[in-house]
Design a protein around this motif. Structure first.
Motif, short mmCIF file in Angstrom:
data_model
loop_
_atom_site.label_atom_id
_atom_site.label_comp_id
_atom_site.label_asym_id
_atom_site.label_seq_id
_atom_site.Cartn_x
_atom_site.Cartn_y
_atom_site.Cartn_z
N ILE A 100 -20.30 6.23 -32.88
CA ILE A 100 -19.38 6.44 -31.76
C ILE A 100 -19.89 7.60 -30.93
CG2 ILE A 100 -16.99 6.89 -31.08
CD1 ILE A 100 -16.14 6.02 -33.89
N ASN A 101 -19.81 7.46 -29.61
CA ASN A 101 -20.18 8.56 -28.72
C ASN A 101 -19.28 9.76 -29.02
OD1 ASN A 101 -20.30 10.31 -26.40
ND2 ASN A 101 -21.18 8.62 -25.23
N THR A 121 -18.30 12.11 -27.30
CA THR A 121 -17.35 12.38 -26.23
C THR A 121 -15.97 11.86 -26.62
OG1 THR A 121 -19.05 12.26 -24.53
CG2 THR A 121 -16.78 11.92 -23.82
N PHE A 122 -15.96 10.78 -27.38
CA PHE A 122 -14.69 10.18 -27.81
C PHE A 122 -14.33 10.60 -29.24
CE2 PHE A 122 -16.55 7.26 -24.67
CZ PHE A 122 -15.52 7.22 -23.75
N SER A 123 -15.30 10.53 -30.15
CA SER A 123 -14.98 10.77 -31.56
C SER A 123 -14.67 12.23 -31.86
CB SER A 123 -16.14 10.30 -32.45
OG SER A 123 -17.32 11.04 -32.18
N PRO A 137 -12.12 5.67 -32.22
CA PRO A 137 -12.13 5.21 -30.82
C PRO A 137 -13.03 3.99 -30.65
CG PRO A 137 -12.53 7.58 -30.98
CD PRO A 137 -12.67 7.02 -32.36
N SER A 149 -12.30 2.40 -24.09
CA SER A 149 -11.58 3.27 -23.17
C SER A 149 -11.29 2.52 -21.88
CB SER A 149 -12.38 4.55 -22.88
OG SER A 149 -13.55 4.25 -22.15
N VAL A 185 -7.67 5.91 -24.19
CA VAL A 185 -8.63 5.44 -25.19
C VAL A 185 -7.87 4.68 -26.27
CG1 VAL A 185 -10.37 6.10 -26.89
CG2 VAL A 185 -10.17 7.40 -24.76
N THR A 204 -7.77 3.19 -30.08
CA THR A 204 -8.36 3.51 -31.38
C THR A 204 -7.82 2.56 -32.44
OG1 THR A 204 -6.60 5.05 -32.01
CG2 THR A 204 -8.43 5.96 -30.74
N SER A 254 -16.87 0.44 -23.67
CA SER A 254 -17.15 0.71 -25.08
C SER A 254 -17.35 2.19 -25.34
CB SER A 254 -18.41 -0.05 -25.53
OG SER A 254 -18.72 0.27 -26.88
N THR A 255 -16.89 2.65 -26.50
CA THR A 255 -17.10 4.03 -26.92
C THR A 255 -18.36 4.17 -27.78
OG1 THR A 255 -15.80 3.72 -28.94
CG2 THR A 255 -14.61 4.47 -26.97
#
Length: 368
Positions: free
Chosen positions: A120-121, A123-125, A140, A143, A276, A278, A316-317
């Motif tokens: 996961i990127n 930035t999100f996780s 996540p 988004s 986002v 999840t 996509s995350t």
């Protein structure tokens, strides 16, 4: 203008095929047959059909998907089922975490059981909103944002740059929106904080703002064709040309764009909100081990993330997911910088007071 003839079944078939060529993730090839089942509450197209088929074949775990279309309904159902829920994994939007957590409806996520968490990127996780009380509460996956979507053959780009057009006499009877989401957007239109963080310690001010928004939406009710709940319903209204424009999530709109429908979307100048989605583990999940097996598998490959984007239209995350998207798909998930500057993310700090007021107001608008 001649009404566009558009085959909804063909559209859905195209969307379903986006996951057909998924490469077999290494995780699944290593998995031992576990058997049993995993029960998931999620939105349409969030579990790619090809992935589901492969996961079931290679793990022996049957995936039972129950479609949801509203966070509030999902919350109420889970609360009614506790302490013995029927669900293992549910799809919670990040800005609704606190409501579920404070009601003791979710388990914290044990990321140590997810070998693919690093897919996961960050930035999100690793973002602030995803960590509450020192715990992670969800994986996540996608988004999105609240947008103004419009048929480009019926509505001009200039008209679509303001939410005012959604409430104009010109398009009377040809608009639609999710009323709960529009409550926050109308607050922005009127210069208020749609997250209501500014008013969390001033309940009288918060109540007055929601009352003002409620009265506005009641006044404008004769203009709207329909208050809708889910993305598929929005798509069908657009396809049938029942509506010319409407508030929507970017995902369902992007899916139509990618299938060639004359649709475009904007983040209007008054502003809008991002969110986002999840995957979360329910408190007392009946099949928790299988739930973690499912989560780790669905996080295993950027191709799976891309398939989720192709089917749902949301962003996509997953790291590197965009390399599996076409140029049109990439375009349908991006916005001009000047519009992105109008975007802010939903926040959860004032959710208790916000939704206690908004949920009641929504019902009053519907009943008016």
């Amino acid at each position: 203008m001649t009404k566009l003839i558009y085959n909804r079944r063909r559209f859905l078939g195209t969307a379903a095929m986006t996951g057909a060529a998924l490469a077999s993730p290494a995780y699944l090839r290593r998995a031992h047959a576990a058997g049993g089942e995993v029960n998931i509450w999620t939105y349409n197209d969030f579990v790619p059909a090809a992935f589901k088929e492969q996961f079931e074949a290679e793990t022996g775990i049957k995936v039972n998907v129950r479609l949801v279309d509203d966070q509030g309904k999902q919350f109420n159902l889970l609360a009614a089922e506790q302490p013995n829920p029927t669900v293992d994994i549910m799809t919670v939007a990040g800005h609704r975490f606190l409501q579920f957590i404070e009601s003791d409806l979710l388990d914290p996520l044990d990321t140590g059981r997810l070998s693919n968490w690093d897919k996961i990127n960050p930035t999100f996780s690793e973002s602030d909103w995803s960590t509450i009380n020192g715990e992670k509460w969800g994986a996540p996956i996608l988004s999105g944002m609240e947008v103004l979507s419009y048929n480009t053959e019926l509505v001009s780009e200039e008209e679509a740059l303001t939410w005012d057009t959604l409430f104009s006499e010109k398009y009377k009877g040809r608009t639609a929106y999710i009323i709960q989401d529009m409550m926050s957007i109308v607050m922005l239109m009127k210069g208020y904080d749609g997250n209501m963080v500014e008013y969390k310690d001033d309940p009288e001010k918060a109540a007055a703002i929601v009352q003002e928004v409620q009265e506005f939406l009641i006044e404008k009710k004769p203009l709207v064709r329909k208050y809708y709940d889910g993305g598929a319903e929005f798509q069908q209204m657009m396809i049938n040309q029942d509506i010319a424009l409407g508030h929507s999530w970017n995902g369902p709109a992007a899916a139509l764009i990618n299938d060639g429908f004359p649709l475009a979307m904007t983040i209007p100048r008054e502003g809008s909100y991002g969110f986002v989605y999840t995957y979360n583990i329910a408190k007392n999940a009946p099949n928790a081990d299988n739930a973690y097996t499912f989560l780790d598998a669905i996080l295993a490959s950027p191709e799976i993330g891309a398939a989720m984007t192709k089917a749902s239209g949301f962003i996509s995350t997953y790291k590197d997911a965009t390399q599996y998207l076409t140029e049109l798909e990439k375009k349908s998930t991006s916005f001009p910088d000047e519009q992105l500057a109008n975007l802010q993310f939903f926040r959860a700090e004032a959710n208790e007071i916000k939704y206690s007021l908004i949920d009641v107001a929504v019902e009053k608008v519907k009943a008016s």
